[in-house]
Design a protein around this motif. Structure first.
Motif, PDB file in Angstrom:
ATOM      1  N   MET A 103       0.831  -1.202   0.000  1.00 38.48           N
ATOM      2  CA  MET A 103       0.000   0.000   0.000  1.00 38.48           C
ATOM      3  C   MET A 103       0.866   1.254   0.000  1.00 38.48           C
ATOM      4  N   TYR A 104       1.852   1.279   0.905  1.00 34.99           N
ATOM      5  CA  TYR A 104       2.756   2.425   0.960  1.00 34.99           C
ATOM      6  C   TYR A 104       3.543   2.563  -0.340  1.00 34.99           C
ATOM      7  N   ALA A 105       4.054   1.450  -0.852  1.00 39.49           N
ATOM      8  CA  ALA A 105       4.843   1.499  -2.084  1.00 39.49           C
ATOM      9  C   ALA A 105       4.005   2.024  -3.245  1.00 39.49           C
ATOM     10  N   SER A 106       2.751   1.588  -3.341  1.00 37.86           N
ATOM     11  CA  SER A 106       1.880   2.057  -4.416  1.00 37.86           C
ATOM     12  C   SER A 106       1.565   3.545  -4.267  1.00 37.86           C
ATOM     13  N   SER A 107       1.246   3.971  -3.045  1.00 35.92           N
ATOM     14  CA  SER A 107       0.905   5.375  -2.805  1.00 35.92           C
ATOM     15  C   SER A 107       2.086   6.288  -3.112  1.00 35.92           C
ATOM     16  N   PHE A 108       3.271   5.920  -2.609  1.00 35.84           N
ATOM     17  CA  PHE A 108       4.457   6.740  -2.852  1.00 35.84           C
ATOM     18  C   PHE A 108       4.827   6.772  -4.330  1.00 35.84           C
ATOM     19  N   THR A 109       4.645   5.636  -5.016  1.00 35.33           N
ATOM     20  CA  THR A 109       4.982   5.584  -6.437  1.00 35.33           C
ATOM     21  C   THR A 109       4.027   6.451  -7.251  1.00 35.33           C
ATOM     22  N   LEU A 110       2.742   6.425  -6.917  1.00 35.45           N
ATOM     23  CA  LEU A 110       1.781   7.286  -7.616  1.00 35.45           C
ATOM     24  C   LEU A 110       2.132   8.759  -7.428  1.00 35.45           C
ATOM     25  N   ALA A 111       2.568   9.109  -6.223  1.00 41.18           N
ATOM     26  CA  ALA A 111       2.997  10.492  -5.976  1.00 41.18           C
ATOM     27  C   ALA A 111       4.221  10.831  -6.819  1.00 41.18           C
ATOM     28  N   ALA A 112       5.168   9.899  -6.901  1.00 42.72           N
ATOM     29  CA  ALA A 112       6.377  10.133  -7.704  1.00 42.72           C
ATOM     30  C   ALA A 112       6.029  10.284  -9.182  1.00 42.72           C
ATOM     31  N   VAL A 113       5.087   9.466  -9.678  1.00 43.31           N
ATOM     32  CA  VAL A 113       4.668   9.561 -11.077  1.00 43.31           C
ATOM     33  C   VAL A 113       4.061  10.926 -11.361  1.00 43.31           C
ATOM     34  N   SER A 114       3.222  11.424 -10.453  1.00 45.71           N
ATOM     35  CA  SER A 114       2.580  12.722 -10.666  1.00 45.71           C
ATOM     36  C   SER A 114       3.610  13.849 -10.717  1.00 45.71           C
ATOM     37  N   VAL A 115       4.607  13.807  -9.838  1.00 43.86           N
ATOM     38  CA  VAL A 115       5.663  14.831  -9.850  1.00 43.86           C
ATOM     39  C   VAL A 115       6.498  14.711 -11.118  1.00 43.86           C
ATOM     40  N   ASP A 116       6.800  13.488 -11.523  1.00 42.68           N
ATOM     41  CA  ASP A 116       7.576  13.262 -12.744  1.00 42.68           C
ATOM     42  C   ASP A 116       6.848  13.809 -13.964  1.00 42.68           C
ATOM     43  N   LEU A 181      -0.401   4.644  15.462  1.00 39.53           N
ATOM     44  CA  LEU A 181      -0.077   3.931  14.230  1.00 39.53           C
ATOM     45  C   LEU A 181      -1.151   4.152  13.171  1.00 39.53           C
ATOM     46  N   ASP A 182      -2.403   4.136  13.572  1.00 35.32           N
ATOM     47  CA  ASP A 182      -3.495   4.374  12.620  1.00 35.32           C
ATOM     48  C   ASP A 182      -3.420   5.787  12.038  1.00 35.32           C
ATOM     49  N   ILE A 183      -3.087   6.760  12.872  1.00 33.99           N
ATOM     50  CA  ILE A 183      -2.960   8.140  12.392  1.00 33.99           C
ATOM     51  C   ILE A 183      -1.798   8.261  11.410  1.00 33.99           C
ATOM     52  N   LEU A 184      -0.648   7.660  11.763  1.00 36.63           N
ATOM     53  CA  LEU A 184       0.508   7.702  10.866  1.00 36.63           C
ATOM     54  C   LEU A 184       0.200   7.029   9.534  1.00 36.63           C
ATOM     55  N   THR A 185      -0.514   5.914   9.585  1.00 39.68           N
ATOM     56  CA  THR A 185      -0.878   5.207   8.358  1.00 39.68           C
ATOM     57  C   THR A 185      -1.772   6.073   7.480  1.00 39.68           C
ATOM     58  N   PHE A 186      -2.733   6.736   8.102  1.00 39.07           N
ATOM     59  CA  PHE A 186      -3.642   7.597   7.332  1.00 39.07           C
ATOM     60  C   PHE A 186      -2.904   8.784   6.725  1.00 39.07           C
ATOM     61  N   VAL A 187      -2.044   9.425   7.522  1.00 40.76           N
ATOM     62  CA  VAL A 187      -1.360  10.632   7.057  1.00 40.76           C
ATOM     63  C   VAL A 187      -0.356  10.310   5.959  1.00 40.76           C
ATOM     64  N   PHE A 188       0.532   9.336   6.219  1.00 40.16           N
ATOM     65  CA  PHE A 188       1.615   9.069   5.272  1.00 40.16           C
ATOM     66  C   PHE A 188       1.209   8.090   4.166  1.00 40.16           C
ATOM     67  N   GLY A 189       0.245   7.223   4.432  1.00 39.53           N
ATOM     68  CA  GLY A 189      -0.155   6.260   3.417  1.00 39.53           C
ATOM     69  C   GLY A 189      -1.261   6.746   2.504  1.00 39.53           C
ATOM     70  N   TYR A 190      -1.997   7.768   2.951  1.00 41.04           N
ATOM     71  CA  TYR A 190      -3.122   8.240   2.148  1.00 41.04           C
ATOM     72  C   TYR A 190      -3.109   9.756   1.948  1.00 41.04           C
ATOM     73  N   LEU A 191      -3.119  10.504   3.054  1.00 38.23           N
ATOM     74  CA  LEU A 191      -3.326  11.951   2.963  1.00 38.23           C
ATOM     75  C   LEU A 191      -2.216  12.648   2.182  1.00 38.23           C
ATOM     76  N   LEU A 192      -0.955  12.441   2.578  1.00 36.55           N
ATOM     77  CA  LEU A 192       0.154  13.118   1.903  1.00 36.55           C
ATOM     78  C   LEU A 192       0.282  12.728   0.427  1.00 36.55           C
ATOM     79  N   PRO A 193       0.204  11.418   0.081  1.00 39.90           N
ATOM     80  CA  PRO A 193       0.243  11.084  -1.346  1.00 39.90           C
ATOM     81  C   PRO A 193      -0.895  11.725  -2.141  1.00 39.90           C
TER      82      PRO A 193
END
Length: 215
Positions: A103-116, A181-193
Motif C-alpha cells: 500500500m505504501y509502495a503504491s501510494s508513494f509511487t503514484l505520488a512520484a509519477v505525478s511529480v515526474d 499507528l493508525d494516524i501515521l498510516t492515514f497521514v503518510f499512506g493516504y493523505l500526503l500522497p
C-alpha cells in the motif's frame, strides 16, 4: 413463524456471502494478475524501462500491485469465507505486513509519477538532468525503504487469538499506540500522497490551460 423466517433469512445471507465473496475475490485476483502481468511483460520485453523514468515508476507500481494481488488477496478472501485463520501466526503477520508494505509502495509511487509528469510537462528541457533513470532508481529505493519503515510495526501489530476455540488473526496493541499507528498510516499512506498527486496534476492542468492560444 417470525423467528423461523429470521433464521431462514440469515441462512440465505450466509450462503449468498459464501458464494459471492469468493467470486469477487477471484475476479480481483484474475484481473489484477493479468493486468499487472501484462504491464510487466510489455515494459520488460520492449526494453523501455532503461530509457524512461515514467516507465520505471510504472514498473515499480505494477510490481507492488502484483505482490499485493498474489500474496494478500487469496488470504484476505479466506477471512470472509472461513470461520478462522488456518495459516498460522507467521502468515498472519506476513500477510498484513505485505498489505501495508505494498500500500505504501503504491501510494508513494503514484505520488512520484505525478511529480515526474509535472516536471516533464512544465520543464521539459530543464528537468532532463533530474529525470534520469539513475535518479528514478534511487527514488524507487527510497520508496521501498520508507515503505518498509512504515509497514514494519505491523509485524507485531497482528497476532493469533482464540475466540470460541477458533484461531483468529487480529490486531492487538495498546490503545494509545494503536491510535498513533493508525494516524501515521492515514497521514503518510493516504493523505500526503493524495495531496502531492492533487497538487501536481492541478498545476499541470493549470499550466496546460494557460498555455493554450486564445481562439
Amino acid at each position: 413463524m417470525p423467528e423461523s423466517w429470521n433464521a431462514s433469512s440469515n441462512s440465505l445471507e450466509v450462503r449468498a456471502a459464501g458464494i459471492i465473496v469468493p467470486v469477487v475475490f477471484f475476479l480481483i485476483f484474475l484481473l489484477g494478475t493479468v493486468g499487472n502481468g501484462l504491464v510487466l511483460a510489455v515494459l520488460l520485453r520492449n526494453g523501455q524501462v532503461k530509457y524512461n523514468t515514467t516507465n520505471l515508476f510504472i514498473l515499480n507500481l505494477a510490481m507492488a500491485d502484483l505482490c499485493f494481488i498474489i500474496c494478500c488477496v487469496p488470504f484476505q478472501a479466506t477471512i470472509y469465507t472461513l470461520d478462522g485463520w488456518l495459516f498460522g501466526p507467521f502468515a498472519c503477520k506476513a500477510v498484513h505486513f505485505l498489505i501495508y508494505l505494498t500500500m505504501y509502495a503504491s501510494s508513494f509511487t503514484l505520488a512520484a509519477v505525478s511529480v515526474d509528469r509535472y516536471l516533464a510537462i512544465r520543464y521539459p528541457l530543464k528537468s532532463r538532468d533530474l529525470r534520469t533513470s539513475r535518479n528514478a532508481a534511487v527514488a524507487i529505493i527510497v520508496i521501498w525503504t520508507l515503505s518498509l519503515l512504515f509497514a514494519g510495526p505491523y509485524l507485531s501489530y497482528y497476532q493469533i487469538v482464540h475466540y470460541h476455540g477458533l484461531p483468529i488473526c487480529v490486531p492487538i496493541w495498546e490503545d494509545q499506540r494503536r491510535k498513533i499507528l493508525d494516524i501515521l498510516t492515514f497521514v503518510f499512506g493516504y493523505l500526503l500522497p493524495v495531496v502531492v498527486v492533487s497538487l501536481a496534476y492541478a498545476r499541470t492542468i493549470k499550466f496546460l490551460w494557460t498555455s493554450l492560444d486564445p481562439i
